[in-house]
Design a protein around this motif. Structure first.
Motif, PDB file in Angstrom:
ATOM      1  N   ALA A  87      57.315  77.226   9.048  1.00 52.64           N
ATOM      2  CA  ALA A  87      56.973  78.219   8.017  1.00 52.64           C
ATOM      3  C   ALA A  87      56.448  77.530   6.761  1.00 52.64           C
ATOM      4  O   ALA A  87      55.491  78.010   6.133  1.00 52.64           O
ATOM      5  N   LEU A  88      57.039  76.406   6.403  1.00 48.32           N
ATOM      6  CA  LEU A  88      56.592  75.676   5.220  1.00 48.32           C
ATOM      7  C   LEU A  88      55.195  75.103   5.443  1.00 48.32           C
ATOM      8  O   LEU A  88      54.342  75.164   4.551  1.00 48.32           O
ATOM      9  N   GLU A  89      54.934  74.591   6.631  1.00 47.10           N
ATOM     10  CA  GLU A  89      53.584  74.111   6.948  1.00 47.10           C
ATOM     11  C   GLU A  89      52.566  75.246   6.870  1.00 47.10           C
ATOM     12  O   GLU A  89      51.440  75.053   6.393  1.00 47.10           O
ATOM     13  N   ASP A  90      52.958  76.438   7.325  1.00 49.98           N
ATOM     14  CA  ASP A  90      52.065  77.604   7.225  1.00 49.98           C
ATOM     15  C   ASP A  90      51.725  77.900   5.772  1.00 49.98           C
ATOM     16  O   ASP A  90      50.576  78.179   5.432  1.00 49.98           O
ATOM     17  N   ARG A  91      52.722  77.837   4.895  1.00 53.66           N
ATOM     18  CA  ARG A  91      52.494  78.116   3.473  1.00 53.66           C
ATOM     19  C   ARG A  91      51.605  77.048   2.837  1.00 53.66           C
ATOM     20  O   ARG A  91      50.759  77.359   2.000  1.00 53.66           O
ATOM     21  N   ILE A  92      51.796  75.803   3.237  1.00 50.78           N
ATOM     22  CA  ILE A  92      50.943  74.712   2.750  1.00 50.78           C
ATOM     23  C   ILE A  92      49.499  74.962   3.179  1.00 50.78           C
ATOM     24  O   ILE A  92      48.569  74.876   2.383  1.00 50.78           O
ATOM     25  N   ARG A  93      49.302  75.279   4.449  1.00 55.22           N
ATOM     26  CA  ARG A  93      47.967  75.536   5.001  1.00 55.22           C
ATOM     27  C   ARG A  93      47.315  76.748   4.320  1.00 55.22           C
ATOM     28  O   ARG A  93      46.145  76.696   3.945  1.00 55.22           O
ATOM     29  N   LYS A 111      53.152  68.310  -2.830  1.00 57.03           N
ATOM     30  CA  LYS A 111      53.802  67.018  -2.578  1.00 57.03           C
ATOM     31  C   LYS A 111      55.248  67.226  -2.121  1.00 57.03           C
ATOM     32  O   LYS A 111      55.682  66.650  -1.122  1.00 57.03           O
ATOM     33  N   ILE A 112      55.982  68.064  -2.843  1.00 56.25           N
ATOM     34  CA  ILE A 112      57.382  68.327  -2.503  1.00 56.25           C
ATOM     35  C   ILE A 112      57.482  68.986  -1.127  1.00 56.25           C
ATOM     36  O   ILE A 112      58.315  68.609  -0.295  1.00 56.25           O
ATOM     37  N   ALA A 113      56.629  69.985  -0.888  1.00 62.70           N
ATOM     38  CA  ALA A 113      56.660  70.719   0.387  1.00 62.70           C
ATOM     39  C   ALA A 113      56.336  69.794   1.557  1.00 62.70           C
ATOM     40  O   ALA A 113      57.003  69.845   2.601  1.00 62.70           O
ATOM     41  N   ASN A 114      55.328  68.948   1.401  1.00 66.25           N
ATOM     42  CA  ASN A 114      54.991  68.007   2.477  1.00 66.25           C
ATOM     43  C   ASN A 114      56.122  67.024   2.736  1.00 66.25           C
ATOM     44  O   ASN A 114      56.414  66.691   3.892  1.00 66.25           O
ATOM     45  N   GLN A 115      56.783  66.559   1.664  1.00 66.14           N
ATOM     46  CA  GLN A 115      57.940  65.666   1.843  1.00 66.14           C
ATOM     47  C   GLN A 115      59.057  66.390   2.594  1.00 66.14           C
ATOM     48  O   GLN A 115      59.699  65.812   3.472  1.00 66.14           O
ATOM     49  N   ARG A 116      59.268  67.659   2.252  1.00 65.94           N
ATOM     50  CA  ARG A 116      60.334  68.422   2.915  1.00 65.94           C
ATOM     51  C   ARG A 116      60.019  68.619   4.389  1.00 65.94           C
ATOM     52  O   ARG A 116      60.903  68.514   5.233  1.00 65.94           O
TER      53      ARG A 116
END
Length: 126
Positions: A87-93, A111-116
């Motif tokens: 879900a986080l990758e979807d939000r990043i995309r 940056k924070i989301a990708n680290q997570r």
């Protein structure tokens, strides 16, 4: 319990839903904690904001959300995001696809989301 009192579950679900609906797309993949507290508190005006903060704490301990505290600037800032790698990758995309430019805050959230995502997937930076 009066009719206007919210259950802990209702507040919890409102917090998780608010974060989900206000991240991704043209918005960064994370959101500051303060607007979550104030907005969910407006939904339940009879409730004290401490109940919303308790719901956030419960959501982070149960793995529905994660909290990141950035103390690098002049002011401490707390971010919330979904604690699911997919879900986080979807939000990043979505943010990359829909935002025309990235603000400083947006770049930090990315940056924070990708680290997570890396942490959740067990990827090691070293």
């Amino acid at each position: 319990m009066s009719q206007t009192e919210a259950t802990s579950r209702e507040i919890y679900e409102s917090v998780v839903d608010y974060v989900a609906h206000n991240t991704g797309g043209v918005q960064p993949p994370l959101i500051h904690e303060a607007p979550v507290v104030s907005s969910v508190s407006l939904i339940y005006p009879e409730e004290h904001s401490s109940r919303v903060r308790s719901a956030i704490a419960a959501a982070t301990s149960r793995g529905d959300l994660f909290r990141y505290v950035d103390e690098s600037g002049d002011h401490k800032r707390t971010y919330l995001g979904t604690d699911d790698a997919d879900a986080l990758e979807d939000r990043i995309r979505e943010y990359h696809d829909r935002s025309e430019r990235t603000t400083r805050n947006g770049a930090l959230c990315l940056k924070i989301a990708n680290q997570r995502v890396g942490d959740l997937r067990g990827e090691d930076d070293e």
